[in-house]
Design a protein around this motif. Sequence first.
Motif, PDB file in Angstrom:
ATOM      1  N   PRO A 163       0.834  -1.218   0.000  1.00 62.59           N
ATOM      2  CA  PRO A 163       0.000   0.000   0.000  1.00 62.59           C
ATOM      3  C   PRO A 163       0.859   1.255   0.000  1.00 62.59           C
ATOM      4  CG  PRO A 163      -0.038  -1.054   2.149  1.00 62.59           C
ATOM      5  CD  PRO A 163       0.678  -2.003   1.245  1.00 62.59           C
ATOM      6  N   SER A 164       0.450   2.218  -0.783  1.00 63.05           N
ATOM      7  CA  SER A 164       1.189   3.475  -0.882  1.00 63.05           C
ATOM      8  C   SER A 164       0.695   4.529   0.097  1.00 63.05           C
ATOM      9  CB  SER A 164       1.091   4.020  -2.310  1.00 63.05           C
ATOM     10  OG  SER A 164      -0.274   4.217  -2.674  1.00 63.05           O
ATOM     11  N   ALA A 165      -0.473   4.313   0.660  1.00 60.79           N
ATOM     12  CA  ALA A 165      -1.053   5.285   1.595  1.00 60.79           C
ATOM     13  C   ALA A 165      -1.694   4.533   2.755  1.00 60.79           C
ATOM     14  CB  ALA A 165      -2.086   6.160   0.894  1.00 60.79           C
ATOM     15  N   PRO A 166      -1.718   5.125   3.934  1.00 60.47           N
ATOM     16  CA  PRO A 166      -2.319   4.445   5.091  1.00 60.47           C
ATOM     17  C   PRO A 166      -3.825   4.300   4.936  1.00 60.47           C
ATOM     18  CG  PRO A 166      -1.703   6.697   5.657  1.00 60.47           C
ATOM     19  CD  PRO A 166      -1.148   6.441   4.294  1.00 60.47           C
ATOM     20  N   SER A 167      -4.342   3.208   5.462  1.00 60.19           N
ATOM     21  CA  SER A 167      -5.794   2.977   5.450  1.00 60.19           C
ATOM     22  C   SER A 167      -6.458   3.536   6.698  1.00 60.19           C
ATOM     23  CB  SER A 167      -6.072   1.476   5.349  1.00 60.19           C
ATOM     24  OG  SER A 167      -5.448   0.773   6.410  1.00 60.19           O
ATOM     25  N   ALA A 168      -5.680   3.795   7.711  1.00 60.56           N
ATOM     26  CA  ALA A 168      -6.187   4.354   8.967  1.00 60.56           C
ATOM     27  C   ALA A 168      -5.033   5.087   9.660  1.00 60.56           C
ATOM     28  CB  ALA A 168      -6.741   3.244   9.856  1.00 60.56           C
ATOM     29  N   PRO A 169      -5.343   6.117  10.458  1.00 59.10           N
ATOM     30  CA  PRO A 169      -6.695   6.631  10.702  1.00 59.10           C
ATOM     31  C   PRO A 169      -7.167   7.531   9.565  1.00 59.10           C
ATOM     32  CG  PRO A 169      -5.097   7.928  11.899  1.00 59.10           C
ATOM     33  CD  PRO A 169      -4.315   6.814  11.247  1.00 59.10           C
ATOM     34  N   ASP A 170      -8.475   7.678   9.463  1.00 57.86           N
ATOM     35  CA  ASP A 170      -9.069   8.592   8.490  1.00 57.86           C
ATOM     36  C   ASP A 170      -9.141   9.972   9.158  1.00 57.86           C
ATOM     37  OD1 ASP A 170     -10.672  10.063   6.751  1.00 57.86           O
ATOM     38  OD2 ASP A 170     -11.804   8.296   6.128  1.00 57.86           O
ATOM     39  N   VAL A 171      -8.121  10.776   8.906  1.00 55.34           N
ATOM     40  CA  VAL A 171      -7.996  12.067   9.597  1.00 55.34           C
ATOM     41  C   VAL A 171      -9.182  12.972   9.292  1.00 55.34           C
ATOM     42  CG1 VAL A 171      -6.574  14.132   9.877  1.00 55.34           C
ATOM     43  CG2 VAL A 171      -5.481  11.891   9.619  1.00 55.34           C
ATOM     44  N   ASN A 172      -9.591  13.023   8.036  1.00 56.10           N
ATOM     45  CA  ASN A 172     -10.706  13.909   7.660  1.00 56.10           C
ATOM     46  C   ASN A 172     -12.008  13.495   8.345  1.00 56.10           C
ATOM     47  OD1 ASN A 172      -9.052  15.397   5.961  1.00 56.10           O
ATOM     48  ND2 ASN A 172      -9.501  14.107   4.190  1.00 56.10           N
ATOM     49  N   LYS A 173     -12.276  12.191   8.366  1.00 57.04           N
ATOM     50  CA  LYS A 173     -13.506  11.718   9.001  1.00 57.04           C
ATOM     51  C   LYS A 173     -13.469  11.965  10.505  1.00 57.04           C
ATOM     52  CE  LYS A 173     -15.276   7.863   7.565  1.00 57.04           C
ATOM     53  NZ  LYS A 173     -15.517   6.411   7.310  1.00 57.04           N
ATOM     54  N   ASN A 174     -12.319  11.673  11.133  1.00 56.23           N
ATOM     55  CA  ASN A 174     -12.205  11.900  12.576  1.00 56.23           C
ATOM     56  C   ASN A 174     -12.359  13.377  12.919  1.00 56.23           C
ATOM     57  OD1 ASN A 174     -11.774   9.185  12.868  1.00 56.23           O
ATOM     58  ND2 ASN A 174      -9.576   9.340  13.214  1.00 56.23           N
ATOM     59  N   THR A 175     -11.780  14.232  12.076  1.00 52.98           N
ATOM     60  CA  THR A 175     -11.907  15.680  12.307  1.00 52.98           C
ATOM     61  C   THR A 175     -13.356  16.131  12.203  1.00 52.98           C
ATOM     62  OG1 THR A 175      -9.676  16.022  11.410  1.00 52.98           O
ATOM     63  CG2 THR A 175     -11.116  17.937  11.551  1.00 52.98           C
ATOM     64  N   LEU A 176     -14.071  15.587  11.220  1.00 49.28           N
ATOM     65  CA  LEU A 176     -15.485  15.928  11.063  1.00 49.28           C
ATOM     66  C   LEU A 176     -16.295  15.455  12.270  1.00 49.28           C
ATOM     67  CD1 LEU A 176     -17.578  17.157   9.134  1.00 49.28           C
ATOM     68  CD2 LEU A 176     -17.898  14.877   8.158  1.00 49.28           C
ATOM     69  N   TYR A 177     -16.004  14.239  12.737  1.00 51.76           N
ATOM     70  CA  TYR A 177     -16.671  13.740  13.939  1.00 51.76           C
ATOM     71  C   TYR A 177     -16.379  14.651  15.134  1.00 51.76           C
ATOM     72  CZ  TYR A 177     -17.740   9.323  11.559  1.00 51.76           C
ATOM     73  OH  TYR A 177     -18.218   8.370  10.704  1.00 51.76           O
ATOM     74  N   GLY A 178     -15.125  15.089  15.243  1.00 52.29           N
ATOM     75  CA  GLY A 178     -14.740  15.970  16.346  1.00 52.29           C
ATOM     76  C   GLY A 178     -15.506  17.280  16.318  1.00 52.29           C
ATOM     77  N   PHE A 179     -15.710  17.813  15.112  1.00 46.93           N
ATOM     78  CA  PHE A 179     -16.465  19.061  14.984  1.00 46.93           C
ATOM     79  C   PHE A 179     -17.896  18.888  15.474  1.00 46.93           C
ATOM     80  CE2 PHE A 179     -19.515  21.446  12.383  1.00 46.93           C
ATOM     81  CZ  PHE A 179     -19.202  22.737  12.780  1.00 46.93           C
ATOM     82  N   PHE A 180     -18.561  17.811  15.035  1.00 45.64           N
ATOM     83  CA  PHE A 180     -19.949  17.595  15.434  1.00 45.64           C
ATOM     84  C   PHE A 180     -20.071  17.309  16.930  1.00 45.64           C
ATOM     85  CE2 PHE A 180     -20.608  16.683  10.837  1.00 45.64           C
ATOM     86  CZ  PHE A 180     -21.597  17.629  10.617  1.00 45.64           C
ATOM     87  N   VAL A 181     -19.120  16.551  17.467  1.00 44.56           N
ATOM     88  CA  VAL A 181     -19.142  16.295  18.912  1.00 44.56           C
ATOM     89  C   VAL A 181     -18.958  17.592  19.683  1.00 44.56           C
ATOM     90  CG1 VAL A 181     -17.904  15.187  20.809  1.00 44.56           C
ATOM     91  CG2 VAL A 181     -18.388  13.898  18.734  1.00 44.56           C
ATOM     92  N   GLY A 182     -18.014  18.423  19.234  1.00 43.03           N
ATOM     93  CA  GLY A 182     -17.804  19.715  19.892  1.00 43.03           C
ATOM     94  C   GLY A 182     -19.019  20.612  19.790  1.00 43.03           C
ATOM     95  N   LEU A 183     -19.676  20.581  18.617  1.00 40.92           N
ATOM     96  CA  LEU A 183     -20.880  21.393  18.434  1.00 40.92           C
ATOM     97  C   LEU A 183     -21.987  20.953  19.385  1.00 40.92           C
ATOM     98  CD1 LEU A 183     -22.090  23.650  16.640  1.00 40.92           C
ATOM     99  CD2 LEU A 183     -22.944  21.848  15.134  1.00 40.92           C
ATOM    100  N   ILE A 184     -22.169  19.647  19.523  1.00 47.98           N
ATOM    101  CA  ILE A 184     -23.202  19.128  20.431  1.00 47.98           C
ATOM    102  C   ILE A 184     -22.872  19.480  21.874  1.00 47.98           C
ATOM    103  CG2 ILE A 184     -24.261  17.017  21.328  1.00 47.98           C
ATOM    104  CD1 ILE A 184     -23.928  15.818  18.532  1.00 47.98           C
ATOM    105  N   LEU A 185     -21.600  19.314  22.248  1.00 47.08           N
ATOM    106  CA  LEU A 185     -21.191  19.655  23.616  1.00 47.08           C
ATOM    107  C   LEU A 185     -21.401  21.144  23.892  1.00 47.08           C
ATOM    108  CD1 LEU A 185     -17.910  17.579  24.055  1.00 47.08           C
ATOM    109  CD2 LEU A 185     -20.158  17.125  25.055  1.00 47.08           C
ATOM    110  N   GLY A 186     -21.086  21.976  22.894  1.00 47.47           N
ATOM    111  CA  GLY A 186     -21.287  23.415  23.057  1.00 47.47           C
ATOM    112  C   GLY A 186     -22.754  23.765  23.251  1.00 47.47           C
ATOM    113  N   ILE A 187     -23.640  23.125  22.491  1.00 52.66           N
ATOM    114  CA  ILE A 187     -25.081  23.374  22.622  1.00 52.66           C
ATOM    115  C   ILE A 187     -25.579  22.920  23.988  1.00 52.66           C
ATOM    116  CG2 ILE A 187     -27.349  22.676  21.750  1.00 52.66           C
ATOM    117  CD1 ILE A 187     -26.113  22.603  18.952  1.00 52.66           C
TER     118      ILE A 187
END
Length: 225
Positions: A163-187
């Motif tokens: 493999p030429s690129a890692p299969s995990a972690p999915d940085v973009n997906k994890n970052t998106l999850y982090g944004f939504f979790v932070g948004l929910i916590l903020g609300i």
Amino acid sequence: MPKDLTPQKILSMLLRHVKLIVLIAILATLITYGYSRFFIAPQYTSSCLILIQNYDEENATKATTSYYNSEKVNVSDISASATLASNCVILFSNHPSMTSLMEGQSVSISQKDESNYINISVTTSDPQRSANIARKLQQQAPICFQDIFKYGKIDAITEPAVPSAPSAPDVNKNTLYGFFVGLILGILLALFLEIIDTTVKPGDDIAKLYKIPVFAEVVDFEKEG
């Protein structure tokens, strides 16, 4: 916090704490990105595909090679091969000759879409090691198969590649999850601050509390300048 809540009032509460909500969402996004990018070791996955064919070699007149030519294939042969492939998944996942090659790494052996194709995937922190283990498993599969089953055949369809690129972690997906979790916590935090806030606000709150109209308000000159 008023008891007679409406969507408009909830929205008004959240707008009073919009800066806090945005700040928490941004912090959660940055933390998730940094953790995924710099603290989680990248994992590399190498996969290969093998084909299971159910037939009797003594009766070679059967069109078992017709998966790749124009000869007719019986539905019963395909169904039997798919059933055999399902059994091989269990066999390959537990046979000592196969498990000894896995080296304690993350290995997935699965039937592809309930067909007679089996996919072998190996995930490690080293791309070359992932390909090497997958190749060894692919080479060992026919030997393991012949030890158990009297009839049938295994063909390699695709070879494991480095493999030429890692299969995990999915940085973009994890970052998106982090944004939504932070948004929910903020609300939730904003609503919690409204619940514990027992101060009386000007205008409507005073009118509702004392059941009398408000005719005027005294300006806080120090606060208002």
